[in-house]
Write a protein that holds these residues in place. Structure first.
Motif, PDB file in Angstrom:
ATOM      1  N   VAL B 256     -14.921 -25.661   0.074  1.00 30.71           N
ATOM      2  CA  VAL B 256     -15.944 -26.182   0.990  1.00 30.71           C
ATOM      3  C   VAL B 256     -16.557 -25.016   1.778  1.00 30.71           C
ATOM      4  O   VAL B 256     -15.851 -24.287   2.484  1.00 30.71           O
ATOM      5  N   ASP B 257     -17.878 -24.868   1.660  1.00 26.92           N
ATOM      6  CA  ASP B 257     -18.560 -23.746   2.318  1.00 26.92           C
ATOM      7  C   ASP B 257     -18.335 -23.730   3.825  1.00 26.92           C
ATOM      8  O   ASP B 257     -18.169 -22.671   4.435  1.00 26.92           O
ATOM      9  N   ALA B 258     -18.341 -24.907   4.441  1.00 30.01           N
ATOM     10  CA  ALA B 258     -18.191 -24.969   5.902  1.00 30.01           C
ATOM     11  C   ALA B 258     -16.856 -24.353   6.337  1.00 30.01           C
ATOM     12  O   ALA B 258     -16.770 -23.693   7.371  1.00 30.01           O
ATOM     13  N   VAL B 261     -17.172 -20.579   6.079  1.00 30.18           N
ATOM     14  CA  VAL B 261     -17.959 -20.039   7.207  1.00 30.18           C
ATOM     15  C   VAL B 261     -17.077 -19.894   8.449  1.00 30.18           C
ATOM     16  O   VAL B 261     -17.028 -18.833   9.080  1.00 30.18           O
TER      17      VAL B 261
END
Lengths: 126, 401
Positions: B256-258, B261
């Motif tokens: 998951v990119d979030a 980040v």
């Protein structure tokens, strides 16, 4: 930098857009997910999309799914804007590919913090 | 009866009713004002006692607490609102004495009973009070309230758990409270519908502080992205350097990119040089733009000189956000980064026009904002002299044209 503010409430679009403008963004607005998608398909690719959850025609989650399906839009950073009572939807939004979330009501500082986290505050000097 | 008489009688009746209502309102207001004045008169001499307890120093504080605990019901009723108002603002011995006073007056026991009251308002009020008190023995009950049917009650419980599990909490079970509170708060984010907004949970976890670190570290491997994301965020803000290897793994491999980040941002806050390699690897074009920007920003925060070449290469990245972040990150590297920016800005280093413009903009902004590292000032002054010379040549050329 360009931001696409997607919300069926004109007042909310104005509030979010105003904060982003103060940060140096150029703002484009859309009243629902489909209108926003039409803009992307017409060639407008923003750096950031602030997306409301509940909207007529196409809701926020469907918009996130549609953006993530197209590799040409992979660099668009997606931020879901939800209310406290809808915070459960953050889980689905993140799984669909949203990068960040913002819970209403929020302060300009809260939005700025989230953008800073995403490296999206223009001309930021440490 | 004639119509005129009927109208007159009606008007008289309405007038009498209005008059009666006005008199009733005036009487109620007068009674309330008198009652409030009486309460103020009773509470006024007790105020110094309350202040003595809140300060919490010496036998005087203990004596004042004993005096307040022995008040008759009228006296206690008048001073109780002031005690509750000061509750969340006092720490240390003052907090302990206030909680003991409330326990002696039965307020704490009442609040614990109210946690299971039928009224959601009473449950929320009770949780708020126990949280403001930093009452560690109530952690398990507050944790149970995270499963309450009412979202407002869950929200208050999540806030209260942060205070009841904080290191300064009072009462029995203080040692176990932080871990229990942290575990419950993280568990509240699991599932399809989290119990409370994740930002509220994160703030409460920060209040619990470093004792929450073991639970947070374990949460980095949770199946729910929201749990991993929140744990990464809090570990970064707590400065838990032991979490760096796990965060590096998330930056590189989380689906998951979030989460990637937030993990990258957390590594930047930790400032551990060993994270540089993972952060550099996350800046490759194959990675999502948001993750790249966060990784580049964190490279600047870590400030390891080994990032110099990587950041230089990103100055003319096709993604403007990444390139901007790289220029700002070079500034974060201190003297070596500034030297490189100055070279690029003056076109001394082989660089594209975009990189030159970007480096120039960041150096100029940094000088204007007075955030230039002293060691880099000489290079920057030289660059600015060159820039000024070029500008004056440009202006002269314009005038000539």
């Amino acid at each position: 930098m360009h931001a696409l503010v997607i919300d069926d409430s004109r007042a909310m679009r104005r509030i979010v857009g105003g904060i982003l403008e103060d940060l140096g963004y150029e703002i484009t607005q859309a009243g629902d997910g489909q209108e926003a998608l039409d803009k992307l398909e017409a060639g407008f690719v923003p750096d950031l999309a602030c997306i409301d959850w509940n909207m007529p025609v196409m809701d926020g989650l469907s918009f996130v799914n549609a953006v993530r399906e197209n590799p040409e839009w992979r660099d668009v950073t997606l931020m879901m804007v939800t209310t406290e009572s809808e915070h459960g939807q953050i889980v689905r939004a993140l799984a669909a590919g949203a990068h960040e979330y913002l819970i209403k009501p929020f302060t300009p500082d809260a939005l700025r913090d989230k953008l800073s986290l995403l490296g999206l505050v223009p001309v930021e000097v440490p | 009866m004639s119509p005129l008489a009927l109208v007159t009688a009606g008007l008289v009746l309405v007038s009498v009713l209005v008059l009666a209502l006005a008199v009733a309102i005036a009487v109620v207001r007068a009674v309330r004002a008198r009652r409030a004045a009486r309460a103020r008169a009773v509470a006024e001499p007790l105020r110094p006692l309350l202040l003595e307890v809140a300060v919490g120093e010496g036998p005087e504080a203990e004596d004042a607490a004993a005096a307040l605990a022995a008040l008759d019901p009228t006296g206690w009723r008048s001073v109780e609102p002031a005690v509750l108002a000061v509750l969340g603002k006092v720490r240390g011995d003052g907090q302990r004495l206030l909680v003991e006073l409330l326990a002696a007056r039965g307020v704490v026991a009442g609040a614990r009973r109210d946690l299971t009251a039928r009224s959601a308002v009473r449950r929320a009020t009770a949780a708020e009070l126990l949280g403001a008190a930093g009452y560690a023995p109530a952690v398990a009950e507050l944790a149970a309230l995270l499963r309450d049917g009412d979202p407002e009650v869950r929200l208050v419980a999540a806030r209260a758990l942060g205070r009841a599990g904080a290191p300064g909490a009072v009462g029995t079970g203080v040692e176990e409270a932080p871990r229990a509170a942290a575990t419950a708060l993280l568990a509240s984010l699991a599932g399809a519908r989290p119990a409370a907004p994740p930002d509220v949970v994160a703030r409460s976890l920060l209040l619990v502080g470093t004792p929450a670190a073991p639970a947070l570290l374990a949460a980095l491997a949770a199946p729910e992205p929201l749990v991993r994301l929140t744990a990464a965020e809090v570990l970064g803000r707590l400065g838990a350097t032991t979490a760096a290897p796990a965060l590096e793994d998330l930056v590189l491999r989380d689906p998951v990119d979030a989460v990637r980040v937030r993990s990258a941002a957390a590594l930047g806050r930790l400032g551990v040089p060993s994270a540089t390699s993972a952060l550099r690897a996350a800046t490759t074009p194959a990675t999502a733009s948001a993750v790249r920007r966060a990784a580049v920003r964190s490279l600047g925060e870590v400030g390891d000189p080994s990032s110099l070449r990587c950041l230089w290469g990103l100055l003319d990245d096709a993604d403007g956000g990444v390139a901007d972040a790289a220029a700002a990150a070079l500034l974060g590297l201190g003297a070596p980064g500034v030297r490189l920016l100055a070279q690029v800005s003056s076109q001394g280093a082989s660089a594209s026009a975009a990189a030159v413009a970007r480096a120039h903009e960041v150096v100029t902004c940094a000088v204007a904002a007075e955030v230039m590292p002293p060691a880099g000032l000489a290079e920057v002054e030289a660059v600015l002299a060159d820039v000024l010379a070029r500008a004056s040549r440009g202006a002269a050329a314009e005038v000539a044209a």
